[in-house]
Design a protein around this motif. Structure first.
Motif, PDB file in Angstrom:
ATOM      1  N   GLY A  59      20.576  21.844  56.163  1.00 43.95           N
ATOM      2  CA  GLY A  59      21.505  22.114  55.109  1.00 43.95           C
ATOM      3  C   GLY A  59      22.738  23.444  55.512  1.00 43.95           C
ATOM      4  N   ASP A  60      22.650  23.318  56.790  1.00 42.88           N
ATOM      5  CA  ASP A  60      23.600  24.674  57.435  1.00 42.88           C
ATOM      6  C   ASP A  60      24.529  23.994  58.288  1.00 42.88           C
ATOM      7  N   ASN A  61      24.329  22.151  57.981  1.00 45.48           N
ATOM      8  CA  ASN A  61      25.351  21.296  58.844  1.00 45.48           C
ATOM      9  C   ASN A  61      25.050  22.038  60.516  1.00 45.48           C
ATOM     10  N   PRO A  62      24.083  22.001  61.343  1.00 45.73           N
ATOM     11  CA  PRO A  62      23.654  21.478  62.349  1.00 45.73           C
ATOM     12  C   PRO A  62      24.195  20.986  63.222  1.00 45.73           C
ATOM     13  N   GLU A  63      25.178  21.462  64.166  1.00 46.25           N
ATOM     14  CA  GLU A  63      25.711  19.914  64.969  1.00 46.25           C
ATOM     15  C   GLU A  63      24.173  19.239  65.592  1.00 46.25           C
ATOM     16  N   GLN A  64      23.878  17.819  64.757  1.00 46.34           N
ATOM     17  CA  GLN A  64      22.683  17.392  64.936  1.00 46.34           C
ATOM     18  C   GLN A  64      23.067  16.889  66.800  1.00 46.34           C
ATOM     19  N   ALA A  65      23.724  15.942  66.984  1.00 43.39           N
ATOM     20  CA  ALA A  65      24.193  15.679  68.886  1.00 43.39           C
ATOM     21  C   ALA A  65      23.761  16.596  69.576  1.00 43.39           C
ATOM     22  N   ASP A  66      23.585  17.913  69.129  1.00 46.08           N
ATOM     23  CA  ASP A  66      22.950  19.058  69.982  1.00 46.08           C
ATOM     24  C   ASP A  66      22.274  19.441  70.427  1.00 46.08           C
ATOM     25  N   ARG A  67      20.931  18.469  68.900  1.00 47.51           N
ATOM     26  CA  ARG A  67      19.960  18.233  69.038  1.00 47.51           C
ATOM     27  C   ARG A  67      18.967  17.350  69.703  1.00 47.51           C
ATOM     28  N   ALA A  68      20.088  16.153  69.533  1.00 50.59           N
ATOM     29  CA  ALA A  68      19.329  14.708  69.757  1.00 50.59           C
ATOM     30  C   ALA A  68      19.828  14.637  71.408  1.00 50.59           C
ATOM     31  N   VAL A  69      21.438  16.013  72.163  1.00 53.89           N
ATOM     32  CA  VAL A  69      20.760  15.544  73.471  1.00 53.89           C
ATOM     33  C   VAL A  69      19.935  16.488  74.183  1.00 53.89           C
ATOM     34  N   TRP A  70      19.346  17.530  73.832  1.00 57.73           N
ATOM     35  CA  TRP A  70      18.494  18.484  74.523  1.00 57.73           C
ATOM     36  C   TRP A  70      17.094  17.680  74.168  1.00 57.73           C
ATOM     37  N   MET A  71      17.211  16.306  73.408  1.00 59.44           N
ATOM     38  CA  MET A  71      15.587  15.843  73.194  1.00 59.44           C
ATOM     39  C   MET A  71      16.007  14.904  74.709  1.00 59.44           C
ATOM     40  N   HIS A  72      16.987  14.462  74.389  1.00 63.00           N
ATOM     41  CA  HIS A  72      17.074  13.122  75.745  1.00 63.00           C
ATOM     42  C   HIS A  72      16.991  14.206  76.740  1.00 63.00           C
ATOM     43  N   ASN A  73      17.685  15.303  77.010  1.00 62.16           N
ATOM     44  CA  ASN A  73      17.723  16.343  77.969  1.00 62.16           C
ATOM     45  C   ASN A  73      16.059  16.626  79.008  1.00 62.16           C
ATOM     46  N   LEU A  74      15.211  16.734  78.143  1.00 65.08           N
ATOM     47  CA  LEU A  74      13.716  16.689  77.960  1.00 65.08           C
ATOM     48  C   LEU A  74      13.017  15.704  78.253  1.00 65.08           C
TER      49      LEU A  74
ATOM     50  N   VAL B 142      31.977   3.006  61.446  1.00 71.63           N
ATOM     51  CA  VAL B 142      31.433   2.892  60.952  1.00 71.63           C
ATOM     52  C   VAL B 142      31.015   2.141  59.501  1.00 71.63           C
ATOM     53  N   GLU B 143      30.354   4.078  58.978  1.00 68.22           N
ATOM     54  CA  GLU B 143      30.022   3.817  58.022  1.00 68.22           C
ATOM     55  C   GLU B 143      31.146   5.195  57.100  1.00 68.22           C
ATOM     56  N   GLY B 144      32.092   5.108  57.249  1.00 61.58           N
ATOM     57  CA  GLY B 144      33.526   5.752  56.459  1.00 61.58           C
ATOM     58  C   GLY B 144      33.309   6.988  57.423  1.00 61.58           C
ATOM     59  N   PRO B 145      34.397   8.170  57.156  1.00 64.58           N
ATOM     60  CA  PRO B 145      34.760   9.442  57.553  1.00 64.58           C
ATOM     61  C   PRO B 145      33.220  10.015  56.634  1.00 64.58           C
ATOM     62  N   PRO B 146      32.587  11.141  56.829  1.00 66.07           N
ATOM     63  CA  PRO B 146      31.827  12.300  55.451  1.00 66.07           C
ATOM     64  C   PRO B 146      32.994  12.960  54.740  1.00 66.07           C
ATOM     65  N   VAL B 147      32.328  12.786  53.161  1.00 65.32           N
ATOM     66  CA  VAL B 147      33.882  13.245  52.479  1.00 65.32           C
ATOM     67  C   VAL B 147      32.268  14.745  52.068  1.00 65.32           C
ATOM     68  N   VAL B 148      32.826  15.625  52.080  1.00 66.14           N
ATOM     69  CA  VAL B 148      32.018  17.103  51.441  1.00 66.14           C
ATOM     70  C   VAL B 148      31.965  17.312  50.203  1.00 66.14           C
ATOM     71  N   ASP B 149      30.016  17.554  49.679  1.00 70.68           N
ATOM     72  CA  ASP B 149      30.101  17.814  48.140  1.00 70.68           C
ATOM     73  C   ASP B 149      29.625  19.460  48.306  1.00 70.68           C
ATOM     74  N   ILE B 150      30.641  19.986  47.354  1.00 69.40           N
ATOM     75  CA  ILE B 150      30.485  21.546  47.566  1.00 69.40           C
ATOM     76  C   ILE B 150      28.973  21.831  46.665  1.00 69.40           C
ATOM     77  N   PHE B 151      28.720  21.230  45.667  1.00 65.06           N
ATOM     78  CA  PHE B 151      27.155  20.836  44.770  1.00 65.06           C
ATOM     79  C   PHE B 151      25.776  19.979  45.474  1.00 65.06           C
TER      80      PHE B 151
END
Length: 227
Positions: free
Chosen positions: A121-136, A166-175
């Motif tokens: 919900g806080d917009n973490p960079e999920q790519a970081d987590r995917a890379v950390w898991m790959h490193n492990l 492919v999916e299109g750029p993300p659109v932020v919904d403030i609600f």
């Protein structure tokens, strides 16, 4: 069909990698630029799925030494965090029960997923987590060739099906309760011998989560449950 095919890693391989318990983060907590930059093009859900998939290879690596049911159920339940109306319960095993070169990497993998889910919900960079898991995974999975072949094939597949291009750029919904994560990704996306259709992903994901719930997975919760 599982993400890691039966027998993919061959006979049990000796535990022959370094595992520095007090400094276990040193084994995966870094971001190689080439890998990280490539994953930044994928949606957050695609990167989260990749993290789960790499964790399944880590689980398969240690299954001959510790076939703990909790890790199996937790990784399966993590998919619920992408399914509407469902979520994965927070879980962190007691430190005293999860130490050493077998259970240490297993709990490290679950910790990375905890981190990925707790901050969605806080917009973490999920790519970081995917890379950390790959490193492990690269540090502990032996032999590494089946895993690296799977990784390259799955990253290429997700680039074609679940990139922001492919999916299109993300659109932020403030609600909304979380930042855009991208379209749903199902476990089938990470099954190398399965023909994956992203148009079927949401229904496949819902069926998978519903089956886990029906089979008694304690970590699969509906959105009204605490845990």
């Amino acid at each position: 069909m599982p993400i890691v095919p039966d027998g993919a890693l061959g006979p049990p391989h000796a535990i022959d990698f370094a595992w520095d318990e007090p400094n276990y983060l040193s084994h995966f907590y870094f971001l190689p630029a080439d890998t990280h930059d490539r994953l930044l093009s994928l949606t957050k859900n695609a990167n989260f799925a990749l993290a789960i998939g790499s964790a399944e290879w880590i689980r398969a690596r240690f299954a001959p030494f510790d076939a703990d049911r909790q890790m199996r159920d937790y990784l399966a339940a993590a998919w619920a965090d992408m399914a509407p109306g469902w979520r994965c319960a927070y879980f962190f095993p007691p430190d005293d029960d999860w130490r050493g070169p077998v259970r240490g990497p297993m709990v490290a993998a679950m910790t990375i997923l905890n981190d990925a889910m707790s901050g969605r919900g806080d917009n973490p960079e999920q790519a970081d987590r995917a890379v950390w898991m790959h490193n492990l995974a690269m540090h502990v999975v032996k032999p590494s060739v089946p895993y690296t072949a799977w990784w390259e094939a799955m990253v290429a597949r997700l680039e074609q099906t679940h990139s922001w291009t492919v999916e299109g750029p993300p659109v932020v919904d403030i609600f909304a309760d979380r930042f855009p994560q991208g379209d749903s990704v199902s476990p089938e996306a990470l099954m190398q011998d399965v023909v994956y259709d992203p148009a079927q992903a949401l229904r496949q994901l819902e069926r998978f989560v519903e089956r886990e719930r029906r089979d008694g997975n304690p970590f699969v919760l509906d959105e009204t449950e605490m845990g």
